[in-house]
Design a protein around this motif. Structure first.
Motif, mmCIF file in Angstrom:
data_model
loop_
_atom_site.group_PDB
_atom_site.id
_atom_site.type_symbol
_atom_site.label_atom_id
_atom_site.label_comp_id
_atom_site.label_asym_id
_atom_site.label_seq_id
_atom_site.Cartn_x
_atom_site.Cartn_y
_atom_site.Cartn_z
ATOM 1 N N GLU A 219 1.243 -1.031 -0.101
ATOM 2 C CA GLU A 219 -0.416 -0.238 -0.211
ATOM 3 C C GLU A 219 1.283 1.565 -0.158
ATOM 4 O O GLU A 219 0.851 2.568 -0.850
ATOM 5 C CB GLU A 219 -0.783 0.245 1.420
ATOM 6 N N ARG A 220 1.878 1.024 0.830
ATOM 7 C CA ARG A 220 2.718 1.938 0.276
ATOM 8 C C ARG A 220 3.519 2.617 -0.456
ATOM 9 O O ARG A 220 3.599 3.950 -0.544
ATOM 10 C CB ARG A 220 3.947 2.373 1.863
ATOM 11 N N VAL A 221 4.198 1.381 -0.882
ATOM 12 C CA VAL A 221 4.593 1.125 -2.190
ATOM 13 C C VAL A 221 3.914 1.990 -3.800
ATOM 14 O O VAL A 221 4.099 2.862 -4.680
ATOM 15 C CB VAL A 221 5.347 0.169 -2.888
ATOM 16 N N ILE A 222 2.211 1.932 -3.150
ATOM 17 C CA ILE A 222 1.655 2.022 -4.213
ATOM 18 C C ILE A 222 1.171 3.800 -4.208
ATOM 19 O O ILE A 222 0.980 4.128 -4.926
ATOM 20 C CB ILE A 222 0.421 1.404 -4.500
ATOM 21 N N ASP A 223 1.118 3.467 -2.847
ATOM 22 C CA ASP A 223 0.842 5.245 -2.793
ATOM 23 C C ASP A 223 2.239 5.951 -3.297
ATOM 24 O O ASP A 223 1.290 7.577 -3.774
ATOM 25 C CB ASP A 223 0.202 5.493 -1.581
ATOM 26 N N ILE A 224 2.820 6.159 -3.134
ATOM 27 C CA ILE A 224 3.858 6.787 -3.492
ATOM 28 C C ILE A 224 3.489 7.300 -5.053
ATOM 29 O O ILE A 224 3.633 7.870 -5.731
ATOM 30 C CB ILE A 224 4.960 6.317 -3.085
ATOM 31 N N ALA A 225 3.457 5.865 -5.852
ATOM 32 C CA ALA A 225 2.853 5.586 -7.309
ATOM 33 C C ALA A 225 2.544 6.334 -7.910
ATOM 34 O O ALA A 225 2.137 7.255 -8.541
ATOM 35 C CB ALA A 225 3.706 4.288 -8.193
ATOM 36 N N HIS A 226 1.216 6.572 -6.973
ATOM 37 C CA HIS A 226 -0.081 7.597 -7.189
ATOM 38 C C HIS A 226 -0.095 8.806 -7.328
ATOM 39 O O HIS A 226 -0.122 10.052 -8.209
ATOM 40 C CB HIS A 226 -1.358 7.066 -5.651
ATOM 41 N N ALA A 227 1.437 8.949 -6.645
ATOM 42 C CA ALA A 227 2.147 10.870 -6.826
ATOM 43 C C ALA A 227 2.592 10.976 -8.487
ATOM 44 O O ALA A 227 2.784 12.217 -8.054
ATOM 45 C CB ALA A 227 3.491 11.285 -5.715
ATOM 46 N N LEU A 228 2.868 9.931 -9.269
ATOM 47 C CA LEU A 228 3.275 10.362 -10.652
ATOM 48 C C LEU A 228 2.242 10.614 -11.842
ATOM 49 O O LEU A 228 0.971 10.575 -11.446
ATOM 50 C CB LEU A 228 4.618 9.284 -10.639
ATOM 51 N N ASP A 229 2.862 11.167 -12.422
ATOM 52 C CA ASP A 229 1.796 12.034 -13.316
ATOM 53 C C ASP A 229 1.356 10.402 -14.316
ATOM 54 O O ASP A 229 2.274 9.661 -13.820
ATOM 55 C CB ASP A 229 2.335 12.101 -14.445
ATOM 56 N N ARG A 230 -0.090 10.152 -13.892
ATOM 57 C CA ARG A 230 -0.895 9.200 -14.299
ATOM 58 C C ARG A 230 -0.378 8.293 -13.737
ATOM 59 O O ARG A 230 -0.852 6.528 -13.873
ATOM 60 C CB ARG A 230 -1.230 8.976 -15.705
ATOM 61 N N GLU A 231 -0.069 7.368 -12.339
ATOM 62 C CA GLU A 231 0.593 6.366 -11.651
ATOM 63 C C GLU A 231 1.363 6.336 -12.187
ATOM 64 O O GLU A 231 1.711 5.385 -11.968
ATOM 65 C CB GLU A 231 -0.427 6.324 -10.879
ATOM 66 N N GLY A 232 2.241 6.692 -12.847
ATOM 67 C CA GLY A 232 3.419 6.569 -13.404
ATOM 68 C C GLY A 232 3.460 5.565 -14.773
ATOM 69 O O GLY A 232 4.858 4.698 -15.199
ATOM 70 N N HIS A 233 2.057 5.337 -15.827
ATOM 71 C CA HIS A 233 1.826 4.932 -16.622
ATOM 72 C C HIS A 233 3.237 5.160 -16.965
ATOM 73 O O HIS A 233 2.878 6.360 -17.852
ATOM 74 C CB HIS A 233 1.160 4.581 -16.855
ATOM 75 N N PRO A 234 3.812 4.203 -18.537
ATOM 76 C CA PRO A 234 5.188 4.485 -18.687
ATOM 77 C C PRO A 234 4.864 4.655 -20.878
ATOM 78 O O PRO A 234 5.571 5.054 -21.033
ATOM 79 C CB PRO A 234 5.818 3.170 -18.656
ATOM 80 N N VAL A 235 3.651 4.786 -20.973
ATOM 81 C CA VAL A 235 2.618 4.919 -21.892
ATOM 82 C C VAL A 235 2.079 6.410 -21.970
ATOM 83 O O VAL A 235 1.237 6.338 -21.444
ATOM 84 C CB VAL A 235 1.955 3.529 -22.856
ATOM 85 N N PRO A 236 2.406 6.224 -22.709
ATOM 86 C CA PRO A 236 2.388 8.248 -23.094
ATOM 87 C C PRO A 236 0.403 8.558 -23.207
ATOM 88 O O PRO A 236 0.748 7.142 -24.025
ATOM 89 C CB PRO A 236 2.701 9.040 -23.899
ATOM 90 N N ARG A 237 -0.222 9.700 -23.189
ATOM 91 C CA ARG A 237 -1.563 9.810 -23.634
ATOM 92 C C ARG A 237 -1.441 9.389 -24.740
ATOM 93 O O ARG A 237 -2.678 9.003 -25.229
ATOM 94 C CB ARG A 237 -1.950 10.529 -23.101
ATOM 95 N N SER A 238 -0.892 9.464 -25.962
ATOM 96 C CA SER A 238 -1.065 9.902 -26.968
ATOM 97 C C SER A 238 -0.614 8.829 -27.940
ATOM 98 O O SER A 238 -0.846 8.078 -28.788
ATOM 99 C CB SER A 238 0.394 10.635 -27.857
ATOM 100 N N GLY A 239 -0.267 7.638 -26.798
ATOM 101 C CA GLY A 239 -0.150 5.964 -27.227
ATOM 102 C C GLY A 239 1.595 5.962 -27.567
ATOM 103 O O GLY A 239 2.648 6.460 -27.471
ATOM 104 N N MET A 240 1.544 4.755 -27.443
ATOM 105 C CA MET A 240 3.129 4.128 -28.290
ATOM 106 C C MET A 240 2.746 4.758 -30.078
ATOM 107 O O MET A 240 1.815 4.797 -30.328
ATOM 108 C CB MET A 240 2.955 2.418 -28.251
ATOM 109 N N LYS A 241 4.081 4.986 -30.334
ATOM 110 C CA LYS A 241 4.586 5.351 -31.900
ATOM 111 C C LYS A 241 5.201 4.676 -32.228
ATOM 112 O O LYS A 241 5.809 3.095 -32.151
ATOM 113 C CB LYS A 241 5.701 5.994 -31.481
ATOM 114 N N THR A 242 4.732 4.333 -34.050
ATOM 115 C CA THR A 242 5.050 3.408 -34.574
ATOM 116 C C THR A 242 5.975 3.596 -35.634
ATOM 117 O O THR A 242 6.584 4.450 -35.613
ATOM 118 C CB THR A 242 3.787 2.776 -36.091
#
Length: 386
Positions: A219-242
Motif C-alpha cells: 500500500e505504501r509503495v502504490i501510494d508513492i506511485a500514485h503521486a506520479l503523473d498518471r500513476e507512473g503509466h509508462p505509455v504516453p497519453r498519445s499512445g505508442m509510436k510506430t
C-alpha cells in the motif's frame, strides 16, 4: 453459461476489480479449486541473453508462453501473469493436457528458433497446498474488454522454485513442433521516459512474513506511485509510436512462420507492417478500423503493474519519487519484510497479443527495454540474505 472447459465456471464468476489498490487486500483473492493446475515457464540464463542484446527476444518468448495458452484455450478465460523472461498461469483440469502440450511446444520452439532454454513445469494445485502454500487469484480489470489475473498465497513462487530445481518438468515436444502463436507481435517502437527514468520494480515478501505486513508495504509503495503523473503509466497519453520496419520484425517472423522459410515470412511482414505503419502515421481510417482509437485502447489495456505473489511495476518516474521508493523499500528490506530489485533504464517496451485489431480484447505486456523485470529479479538473487 460457463465457458466450455471450465465446468465449474469458477474463473468466469470472479468479480472484476477496477481499483488496483484493492489488490493489496487478502479478501480480494479467491483460492483456486483443488483440481486446477499451475503452469510456469522461464528462460534459463535470461540475464546473459539480455547482456547479449536479446532483450526483445527474451520478452517475446515470455509472452509466447501466454500466447500459446490463449490460442489453445478456444476462447475460455483463465488467469495468467507475464514476468518478462517467463510466465505463470492456471487452468482447470479439462484444459490440463492441451495446456501441457502448448507449453512443451513453446519450449521446443524457443530452443530451435533462438537457442534459448525454456524451463517448464505443470503442478496440481493440490500438491502446492500439500507443500503448505496457497494459490489464490483475483481479476484486475484495466479496460472494458481486458482484465488480468493476479496471484497471491506464495504458491506461484513455490512452483517456480520447484521448476528451477528440475521438478514437475514436462516431457519435451518432438523436434520441429510449432506452437500456435497467432496474434503475438512486438511492432511498437520503444517509448522514452517522459519524467526521467523507467523503473522496473520487483518486490517479493520474505518467506513467512505475514500477509498483513506485506499488504501494508505494498500500500505504501502504490501510494508513492500514485503521486506520479498518471500513476507512473509508462505509455504516453498519445499512445505508442510506430516506425517502419518495426523493431521486433525478426522476432515476429520467427514466431509466426509456422515452418515456412524465414526470409519469405520476413517479406510478408515487411509488406503487412508497412500498411499498418501508413495508417497509424496518417491516422486515416481503414473500413471500421480507427488507428487513433486503437492506439488509445493499447494504452488502456497495457499491463504495467501486477501482483504475482509480490508486486511488479514498470513506472515512468522522476528522481524525487525514485528516491522515495528506494527509501521505503530499503527500510522494509532491513526490517525483514521484503527483498526487492529496482532496475533503471531509459525506455520501456511492449509485447502484444492481438487476436484481432477489430476487437478490444488485445493484451499488451510492458517491461523495461533493457531487461526490466529480469534484471530486477537478478538483483534480488545477487543481494546478500538479510
Amino acid at each position: 453459461m460457463a465457458p466450455r472447459g471450465d465446468i465449474s465456471g469458477f474463473y468466469d464468476s470472479l468479480p472484476r476489480l477496477s481499483d488496483f489498490d484493492a489488490l493489496t487486500r487478502a479478501d480480494s483473492y479467491t483460492p483456486l479449486p483443488q483440481d486446477w493446475v499451475i503452469g510456469a515457464a522461464d528462460i534459463e540464463g535470461s540475464t546473459q541473453a539480455i547482456a547479449r542484446g536479446q532483450y526483445k527476444t527474451v520478452n517475446m518468448v515470455g509472452a509466447a508462453v501466454i500466447s500459446a495458452q490463449i490460442n489453445g484455450a478456444d476462447g475460455r478465460d483463465f488467469p495468467f501473469v507475464f514476468g518478462g523472461d517467463g510466465a505463470a498461469f492456471a487452468v482447470p483440469p479439462e484444459m490440463a493436457e492441451t495446456s501441457a502440450q502448448a507449453l512443451a511446444a513453446v519450449q521446443r520452439w524457443a530452443a530451435e528458433e533462438f537457442g534459448l532454454v525454456l524451463r517448464t513445469a505443470q503442478v496440481p494445485v493440490a500438491e502446492v497446498r500439500a507443500a503448505g502454500r496457497e494459490v489464490a487469484v483475483a481479476r484486475y480489470q484495466v479496460s472494458e474488454d481486458v482484465d488480468y489475473g493476479m496471484f497471491s498465497g506464495g504458491g506461484i513462487t513455490w512452483v517456480e522454485a520447484q521448476m528451477k530445481a528440475g521438478a514437475y518438468a514436462l516431457p519435451p515436444a518432438p523436434p520441429g513442433t510449432q506452437p500456435d502463436l497467432t496474434g503475438l507481435s512486438c511492432r511498437w517502437a520503444n517509448v522514452q521516459a517522459e519524467h526521467g527514468v523507467i523503473l522496473s520494480l520487483v518486490i517479493e515478501p520474505v518467506v513467512d512474513v505475514t500477509s498483513a505486513d506485506f499488504a501494508r508495504l505494498a500500500e505504501r509503495v502504490i501510494d508513492i506511485a500514485h503521486a506520479l503523473d498518471r500513476e507512473g503509466h509508462p505509455v504516453p497519453r498519445s499512445g505508442m509510436k510506430t516506425r517502419w520496419p518495426p523493431p521486433g520484425l525478426d522476432n515476429e517472423a520467427h514466431a509466426t512462420r509456422k515452418g515456412r522459410a524465414l526470409a519469405w515470412r520476413r517479406l510478408q511482414l515487411l509488406f503487412n507492417t508497412f500498411i499498418a505503419w501508413f495508417f497509424f502515421a496518417t491516422g486515416l481510417p481503414l473500413g471500421q478500423f480507427r488507428p487513433e482509437a486503437y492506439r488509445q485502447q493499447v494504452t488502456r489495456n497495457a499491463d504495467y503493474r501486477k501482483f504475482d505473489d509480490g508486486l511488479k511495476m514498470t513506472l515512468d518516474s522522476d528522481a524525487a519519487t525514485e528516491a522515495r521508493l528506494r527509501a521505503e523499500l530499503d527500510a522494509a528490506q532491513q526490517a525483514g519484510i521484503i527483498r526487492y530489485g529496482l532496475y533503471r533504464q531509459d525506455e520501456a517496451m511492449m509485447t502484444c497479443i492481438v487476436p484481432s485489431v477489430m476487437q478490444g480484447n488485445h493484451v499488451h505486456f510492458i517491461d523495461g527495454a533493457a531487461g526490466g523485470y529480469a534484471q530486477a529479479a537478478a538483483q534480488i538473487k545477487a543481494a546478500p540474505a538479510t
